[in-house]
Design an enzyme around this catalytic site. Structure first.
Site, mmCIF file in Angstrom:
data_model
loop_
_atom_site.group_PDB
_atom_site.id
_atom_site.type_symbol
_atom_site.label_atom_id
_atom_site.label_comp_id
_atom_site.label_asym_id
_atom_site.label_seq_id
_atom_site.Cartn_x
_atom_site.Cartn_y
_atom_site.Cartn_z
ATOM 1 N N GLY A 1 42.558 -19.202 -63.896
ATOM 2 C CA GLY A 1 42.519 -19.729 -65.262
ATOM 3 C C GLY A 1 42.364 -18.617 -66.283
ATOM 4 N N GLU B 1 38.733 -24.949 -56.084
ATOM 5 C CA GLU B 1 37.423 -24.552 -55.548
ATOM 6 C C GLU B 1 37.218 -25.064 -54.124
ATOM 7 N N THR C 1 42.981 -16.692 -55.435
ATOM 8 C CA THR C 1 44.112 -17.359 -54.791
ATOM 9 C C THR C 1 45.408 -16.564 -54.975
HETATM 10 C C1 LIG Z 1 39.260 -30.558 -71.316
HETATM 11 C C2 LIG Z 1 38.493 -29.365 -70.924
HETATM 12 C C3 LIG Z 1 38.533 -29.163 -69.433
HETATM 13 C C4 LIG Z 1 38.015 -27.836 -69.049
HETATM 14 C C5 LIG Z 1 38.506 -27.370 -67.743
HETATM 15 C C6 LIG Z 1 38.156 -28.234 -66.606
HETATM 16 C C7 LIG Z 1 38.206 -27.840 -65.374
HETATM 17 C C8 LIG Z 1 38.435 -26.475 -64.903
HETATM 18 C C9 LIG Z 1 39.781 -26.171 -64.486
HETATM 19 C C10 LIG Z 1 40.146 -25.390 -63.499
HETATM 20 C C11 LIG Z 1 39.343 -25.004 -62.327
HETATM 21 C C12 LIG Z 1 38.617 -23.796 -62.459
HETATM 22 C C13 LIG Z 1 38.277 -23.023 -61.430
HETATM 23 C C14 LIG Z 1 38.780 -23.113 -60.073
HETATM 24 C C15 LIG Z 1 38.452 -21.817 -59.407
HETATM 25 C C16 LIG Z 1 39.023 -21.705 -58.012
HETATM 26 O O1 LIG Z 1 39.641 -22.575 -57.476
HETATM 27 S S1 LIG Z 1 38.659 -20.241 -57.307
HETATM 28 C C17 LIG Z 1 39.361 -20.328 -55.708
HETATM 29 C C18 LIG Z 1 38.541 -21.192 -54.790
HETATM 30 N N1 LIG Z 1 39.008 -21.045 -53.445
HETATM 31 C C19 LIG Z 1 38.434 -21.624 -52.437
HETATM 32 O O2 LIG Z 1 37.503 -22.380 -52.589
HETATM 33 C C20 LIG Z 1 38.957 -21.225 -51.086
HETATM 34 C C21 LIG Z 1 38.517 -22.165 -49.997
HETATM 35 N N2 LIG Z 1 38.284 -21.449 -48.757
HETATM 36 C C22 LIG Z 1 37.040 -21.080 -48.295
HETATM 37 O O3 LIG Z 1 36.042 -21.353 -48.940
HETATM 38 C C23 LIG Z 1 36.896 -20.376 -46.993
HETATM 39 O O4 LIG Z 1 37.820 -19.451 -46.787
HETATM 40 C C24 LIG Z 1 36.838 -21.320 -45.806
HETATM 41 C C25 LIG Z 1 37.994 -22.281 -45.767
HETATM 42 C C26 LIG Z 1 35.551 -22.081 -45.959
HETATM 43 C C27 LIG Z 1 36.828 -20.549 -44.445
HETATM 44 O O5 LIG Z 1 36.542 -19.224 -44.612
HETATM 45 P P1 LIG Z 1 36.664 -18.148 -43.449
HETATM 46 O O6 LIG Z 1 36.341 -16.821 -43.981
HETATM 47 O O7 LIG Z 1 37.976 -18.315 -42.767
HETATM 48 O O8 LIG Z 1 35.514 -18.571 -42.568
HETATM 49 P P2 LIG Z 1 35.481 -19.159 -41.124
HETATM 50 O O9 LIG Z 1 36.264 -20.398 -41.030
HETATM 51 O O10 LIG Z 1 35.811 -18.087 -40.193
HETATM 52 O O11 LIG Z 1 33.949 -19.486 -41.027
HETATM 53 C C28 LIG Z 1 32.971 -18.503 -40.737
HETATM 54 C C29 LIG Z 1 31.614 -19.089 -41.021
HETATM 55 O O12 LIG Z 1 31.347 -18.943 -42.392
HETATM 56 C C30 LIG Z 1 30.957 -20.171 -42.946
HETATM 57 N N3 LIG Z 1 31.278 -20.194 -44.363
HETATM 58 C C31 LIG Z 1 32.489 -20.324 -44.943
HETATM 59 N N4 LIG Z 1 32.353 -20.293 -46.293
HETATM 60 C C32 LIG Z 1 31.063 -20.113 -46.547
HETATM 61 C C33 LIG Z 1 30.296 -20.012 -47.747
HETATM 62 N N5 LIG Z 1 30.869 -20.106 -48.967
HETATM 63 N N6 LIG Z 1 28.986 -19.844 -47.646
HETATM 64 C C34 LIG Z 1 28.374 -19.783 -46.444
HETATM 65 N N7 LIG Z 1 29.028 -19.877 -45.262
HETATM 66 C C35 LIG Z 1 30.354 -20.058 -45.330
HETATM 67 C C36 LIG Z 1 31.704 -21.163 -42.111
HETATM 68 O O13 LIG Z 1 31.156 -22.456 -42.235
HETATM 69 C C37 LIG Z 1 31.529 -20.567 -40.740
HETATM 70 O O14 LIG Z 1 30.241 -20.857 -40.273
HETATM 71 P P3 LIG Z 1 29.967 -21.011 -38.713
HETATM 72 O O15 LIG Z 1 28.477 -20.954 -38.612
HETATM 73 O O16 LIG Z 1 30.674 -19.934 -38.009
HETATM 74 O O17 LIG Z 1 30.493 -22.363 -38.356
HETATM 75 C C1 LIG Z 2 43.989 -26.446 -61.762
HETATM 76 C C2 LIG Z 2 43.727 -25.350 -60.778
HETATM 77 C C3 LIG Z 2 42.969 -24.270 -61.174
HETATM 78 C C4 LIG Z 2 42.751 -23.209 -60.289
HETATM 79 N N1 LIG Z 2 42.041 -22.125 -60.706
HETATM 80 C C5 LIG Z 2 41.891 -21.061 -59.874
HETATM 81 C C6 LIG Z 2 41.225 -19.889 -60.308
HETATM 82 O O1 LIG Z 2 40.736 -19.806 -61.437
HETATM 83 N N2 LIG Z 2 41.135 -18.848 -59.468
HETATM 84 C C7 LIG Z 2 41.660 -18.888 -58.216
HETATM 85 O O2 LIG Z 2 41.542 -17.908 -57.500
HETATM 86 N N3 LIG Z 2 42.268 -20.005 -57.772
HETATM 87 C C8 LIG Z 2 42.411 -21.073 -58.554
HETATM 88 N N4 LIG Z 2 43.045 -22.211 -58.115
HETATM 89 C C9 LIG Z 2 43.583 -22.241 -56.767
HETATM 90 C C10 LIG Z 2 42.823 -23.195 -55.848
HETATM 91 O O3 LIG Z 2 41.541 -22.727 -55.571
HETATM 92 C C11 LIG Z 2 43.638 -23.403 -54.580
HETATM 93 O O4 LIG Z 2 44.833 -24.047 -54.941
HETATM 94 C C12 LIG Z 2 42.867 -24.233 -53.568
HETATM 95 O O5 LIG Z 2 41.785 -23.494 -53.044
HETATM 96 C C13 LIG Z 2 43.763 -24.751 -52.424
HETATM 97 O O6 LIG Z 2 44.419 -23.721 -51.798
HETATM 98 P P1 LIG Z 2 46.011 -23.742 -51.574
HETATM 99 O O7 LIG Z 2 46.642 -23.989 -52.875
HETATM 100 O O8 LIG Z 2 46.352 -22.521 -50.826
HETATM 101 O O9 LIG Z 2 46.285 -24.999 -50.673
HETATM 102 P P2 LIG Z 2 46.661 -25.022 -49.139
HETATM 103 O O10 LIG Z 2 45.537 -24.443 -48.351
HETATM 104 O O11 LIG Z 2 47.986 -24.447 -48.909
HETATM 105 O O12 LIG Z 2 46.688 -26.572 -48.908
HETATM 106 C C14 LIG Z 2 47.877 -27.343 -48.647
HETATM 107 C C15 LIG Z 2 47.548 -28.438 -47.615
HETATM 108 O O13 LIG Z 2 47.204 -27.818 -46.387
HETATM 109 C C16 LIG Z 2 46.008 -28.360 -45.877
HETATM 110 N N5 LIG Z 2 45.259 -27.340 -45.134
HETATM 111 C C17 LIG Z 2 45.134 -26.014 -45.412
HETATM 112 N N6 LIG Z 2 44.325 -25.428 -44.507
HETATM 113 C C18 LIG Z 2 43.930 -26.377 -43.657
HETATM 114 C C19 LIG Z 2 43.067 -26.394 -42.532
HETATM 115 N N7 LIG Z 2 42.421 -25.307 -42.110
HETATM 116 N N8 LIG Z 2 42.887 -27.548 -41.881
HETATM 117 C C20 LIG Z 2 43.511 -28.675 -42.290
HETATM 118 N N9 LIG Z 2 44.325 -28.725 -43.373
HETATM 119 C C21 LIG Z 2 44.516 -27.596 -44.040
HETATM 120 C C22 LIG Z 2 45.232 -28.804 -47.124
HETATM 121 O O14 LIG Z 2 44.308 -29.825 -46.797
HETATM 122 C C23 LIG Z 2 46.361 -29.308 -48.026
HETATM 123 O O15 LIG Z 2 46.647 -30.643 -47.691
HETATM 124 C C24 LIG Z 2 43.277 -23.271 -58.975
HETATM 125 C C25 LIG Z 2 44.033 -24.378 -58.590
HETATM 126 C C26 LIG Z 2 44.256 -25.410 -59.471
HETATM 127 C C27 LIG Z 2 45.087 -26.569 -59.029
#
Ligand SMILES: CCCCC/C=C\C/C=C\C/C=C\CCC(=O)SCCNC(=O)CCNC(=O)[C@H](O)C(C)(C)COP(=O)(O)OP(=O)(O)OC[C@H]1O[C@@H](n2cnc3c(N)ncnc32)[C@H](O)[C@@H]1OP(=O)(O)O
Ligand SMILES: Cc1cc2nc3c(=O)[nH]c(=O)nc-3n(C[C@H](O)[C@H](O)[C@H](O)COP(=O)(O)OP(=O)(O)OC[C@H]3O[C@@H](n4cnc5c(N)ncnc54)[C@H](O)[C@@H]3O)c2cc1C
Length: 664
Positions: free
Chosen positions: A187, A430, A148
């Site tokens: 993280g 995620e 991110t």
């Molecule tokens: C007390 C102790 C507690 C301990 C701690 C507790 C908790 C932990 C704390 C913190 C959290 C820790 C970790 C968090 C880590 C993160 O957040 S990492 C960052 C995560 N980020 C995301 O998840 C980003 C979200 N975005 C996406 O996944 C993709 O970009 C998208 C929105 C899905 C779209 O991608 P894009 O490349 O634009 O694709 P497009 O829209 O063009 O679609 C193309 C086709 O691909 C398919 N597709 C998309 N993703 C996938 C996939 N993963 N696998 C397979 N296919 C995928 C999509 O559906 C389209 O398919 P079509 O057939 O064309 O329809």
């Molecule tokens: C506690 C925590 C831990 C994290 N840990 C990690 C980590 O370890 N590594 C890492 O890489 N990231 C991490 N992240 C980041 C996290 O994965 C992103 O914050 C998350 O994927 C959302 O993306 P964004 O912040 O850009 O939100 P945005 O995409 O900007 O979302 C803002 C608003 O826009 C809307 N929106 C965005 N796109 C669309 C769309 N296509 N259609 C309709 N609505 C839309 C959403 O629904 C939301 O309401 C962490 C976040 C948090 C809060």
């Protein structure tokens, strides 16, 4: 009967536990995945709970931001050492519930264990894995998942960090060209890790090949100082999880060797030839894996919340149910039962759904390793839908549990604030839930269209092949599942029809999609809810064990079904799959289930088998001695160290001395 029954507790809880008509230990074993796993979890727990290193010097709420971080880093490092000493695999500890409660408000190494390591094992080739995993195993490398950025989290194609291949030196140059390209959130990135799996846009010979992963050293292995060309820091206090060490990262033309690109799926050869992966989304594999794990994590957080709420509701007495009679336990109010018991049924629904998506994950990835990518879209939709549903259900559930505890639920010492911030952030990280729901919708609409074109559908969407025809008046579990199918089918066909109508008016498909996205969200949620209900019914049908445990499961399953029919009754009525009378009958059944399950509630949550240290809540303790604990906890406030605080002399006394000049 409960094996804990002999331990002392207040009379209210004793009375509840005596009502238990099933084998609590059997239910515990079922939730753990077998007797052996229960035994292992308890063994691990006894190791953990005998460690004085896990005792916080003062309640963390009273520590500074810096001290909180340092305290949790101390504990997480102690765990690594301890597991090493005891010859226990740290993953085994983390996958059992034994470790819950040790870290209070996050873990600076959580992303290392649960996101970074899976990235290395899932995205790098065997040779890379051998080198890096050895260093990870020997604690030379701690890493995070840096994807991110300030400007983009959701839209990965919009990421701005670049990795440009330099054919001369056979290196990649990492760069953050703008402020919005700054990596933000990972993280442990702030001050804990020394490496990161970095998602960056790959450029070779001036051409962009999209986001790819790179293994990047950020800090010196000996001094821990950030390396030249790397700027690092922490992003500041959050809503919760304040000790996760979430950080920022900028690159200034920072060079890494060619082989630091994770090359299991795509490669850049020495001469700059790009070898593409067998599926364009394979580099998103880590996210799929983590989403699958979130279903289980949120289920466990909800288990903690319902345990606290249920025990407290059995101890708390308030008002009069029958005028003049003693104040009843608040759990006797139907409205209180309606707050808590559906959350208990949700725990079991999420538990079975988590097991089935974990199984699906392993079977699909095994197929993918053999080169068959056909089931990836199904796995992506399933994991996205279940991540979104579990995070929002658990987060809402925790909040309902908090509300069910009245004022005391608002105290930090109830532990609800932490449980809430843990579950609500799973809605965002995620993959933000709305965004994931829209991915599910994309899959459903595509599948529905394919079926309309005469193709046969398989797996979770098979019911969209043709209009389901539920038998009117059949309110059995199978009858309700058929009604669910018909209701979702109607939502999907109506939504698809609406998209077509908007397009027919001259709107392009993408704008039409946006105009219909509220309905699309509904389709996605309804489809995923149906999946969860179906898994619940099937897993309960297959459950082995004594009749009384099976009866508990059957009643909880039935409560889950009737509750969700009631909440979504409009969809069932619109599809004609249930009549108004059916809904009324089911709602009445739901109310009687509350009454049937109420006497077993305390024993069901006892089966989750958390100890007091894990629940960390004055309201949820085993013995129910709620009021003394609340009082003792209040005494720990630093403000109570003196009768008259310093702030009185500084602010209040001068004000009181001046007095009001006029009588305004
Ligand atoms: C007390 C102790 C507690 C301990 C701690 C507790 C908790 C932990 C704390 C913190 C959290 C820790 C970790 C968090 C880590 C993160 O957040 S990492 C960052 C995560 N980020 C995301 O998840 C980003 C979200 N975005 C996406 O996944 C993709 O970009 C998208 C929105 C899905 C779209 O991608 P894009 O490349 O634009 O694709 P497009 O829209 O063009 O679609 C193309 C086709 O691909 C398919 N597709 C998309 N993703 C996938 C996939 N993963 N696998 C397979 N296919 C995928 C999509 O559906 C389209 O398919 P079509 O057939 O064309 O329809
Ligand atoms: C506690 C925590 C831990 C994290 N840990 C990690 C980590 O370890 N590594 C890492 O890489 N990231 C991490 N992240 C980041 C996290 O994965 C992103 O914050 C998350 O994927 C959302 O993306 P964004 O912040 O850009 O939100 P945005 O995409 O900007 O979302 C803002 C608003 O826009 C809307 N929106 C965005 N796109 C669309 C769309 N296509 N259609 C309709 N609505 C839309 C959403 O629904 C939301 O309401 C962490 C976040 C948090 C809060």
């Amino acid at each position: 009967m409960s094996s804990h029954e002999t331990r002392p507790c207040v009379p209210d809880l004793k009375k509840e536990r005596l009502k238990c008509d099933f084998n609590v230990e059997e239910l515990t074993n079922l939730i753990d995945g077998g007797k052996e796993k229960t035994a292992l979890r308890r063994k691990l727990r006894s190791v953990i709970s005998s460690e004085s290193a896990y005792i916080d010097p003062i309640p963390p709420e009273y520590m500074s931001h810096e001290d909180q971080f340092s305290n949790e880093l101390r504990k997480t490092c102690h765990t690594a050492m301890l597991m090493n000493k005891q010859n226990i695999d740290i993953k085994t500890l983390q996958l059992s519930k034994a470790y819950i409660g040790v870290l209070k408000d996050g873990d600076p190494l959580w992303v290392h264990y649960h996101v970074f390591i899976p990235s290395i094992t899932g995205q790098s080739d065997p040779e890379q894995q051998k080198i890096w995993m050895e260093k990870i195993r020997t604690w030379k490398i701690f890493g995070t998942y840096a994807q991110t950025e300030l400007g983009h989290g959701t839209f990965l194609r919009g990421l701005e960090t670049t990795a440009t291949y330099d054919r001369e030196t056979r290196e990649f140059i990492l760069n953050s060209p703008t402020i919005t390209a700054t990596k933000w959130w990972p993280g442990g990135l702030g001050h804990t890790v020394n490496f990161a799996a970095v998602m960056a846009q790959l450029y070779v010979g001036g051409k962009c090949y999209g986001p790819h992963m790179f293994m990047v050293q950020l800090r010196d292995e000996n001094t821990h100082e950030s390396l030249p060309g790397v700027t690092l820091g922490e992003i500041g206090p959050r809503f919760g999880l304040n000790t996760n060490g979430n950080g920022f990262l900028r690159f200034d033309h920072y060079r890494i060797p060619r082989r630091n690109m994770l090359m299991k799926h795509a490669q850049v050869l020495e001469d700059g030839t790009y070898v593409k992966p067998s599926h364009s989304k394979l580099s998103y594999g880590t996210m799929v894996r983590v989403r699958v794990g979130i279903v289980r994590d949120t289920c466990i957080q909800l288990q903690q919340a319902v345990t606290i709420a249920t025990r407290y509701s059995a101890v708390r007495h308030q008002s009069e149910l029958i005028p003049g009679e003693p104040e009843p336990q608040i759990l006797d109010y139907q409205t209180q039962q309606f707050k808590i018991l559906p959350q208990i049924s949700s725990v079991f629904a999420l538990f079975f759904a988590a097991n089935s998506v974990i199984d699906a994950y392993y079977s699909v990835t095994a197929q993918m390793d053999l080169g068959d990518m056909s089931l990836l879209p199904e796995l992506h939709a399933l994991s996205s839908g279940l991540k979104a549903l579990s995070a929002s259900d658990a987060s809402r559930g925790v909040e309902i549990c908090r509300l069910s505890c009245g004022g005391h639920g608002y105290l930090a010492s109830s532990n609800f604030p932490r449980l809430y911030t843990q579950t609500t952030c799973a809605i965002t990280y995620e993959g933000e839930n709305t965004v994931l729901w829209l991915q599910v919708a994309r899959y459903i609409i595509k599948s529905y269209r394919s079926a309309q074109n005469g193709n046969n559908l398989k797996h979770s969407v098979s019911y969209l092949s043709k209009q389901p025809r539920p038998v009117r008046g059949d309110l059995s579990n199978n009858g309700l599942l058929e009604a669910f199918k018909a209701a979702v089918f109607k939502l999907v066909s109506d939504t698809e029809g609406r998209i077509q109508r908007v397009c027919a008016k001259g709107q392009n498909y993408h704008m039409a999609w946006n105009q219909c996205s509220l309905q699309l969200l509904k389709c996605a949620e309804a489809h995923t809810r149906f999946y969860v209900c179906e898994q619940f019914v099937r897993k309960v049908e297959m459950a082995k064990g004594t009749e009384n445990v099976k009866k508990i499961l059957k009643n909880l399953c039935r409560l889950y079904l009737t509750h969700h029919v009631s909440v979504n009754s409009g969809d069932f009525l619109k599809s004609g799959s249930l009549s108004q009378n059916d809904i009324a009958v089911l709602e009445e059944e739901m109310c009687s289930l509350l009454e049937v399950l109420r006497p077993q509630a305390v024993s069901i949550v006892d089966a989750f088998d958390f100890d007091d240290g894990q629940l960390n809540s004055c309201l949820g303790c085993w013995d129910g001695d709620v009021y003394q604990r609340l009082y003792d906890e209040a005494l720990k406030s630093p403000l109570n160290k003196t009768d008259v605080p310093e702030a009185y002399y500084k602010y209040l006394r001068p004000l009181m001395q001046v007095g009001l000049k006029s009588s305004l």
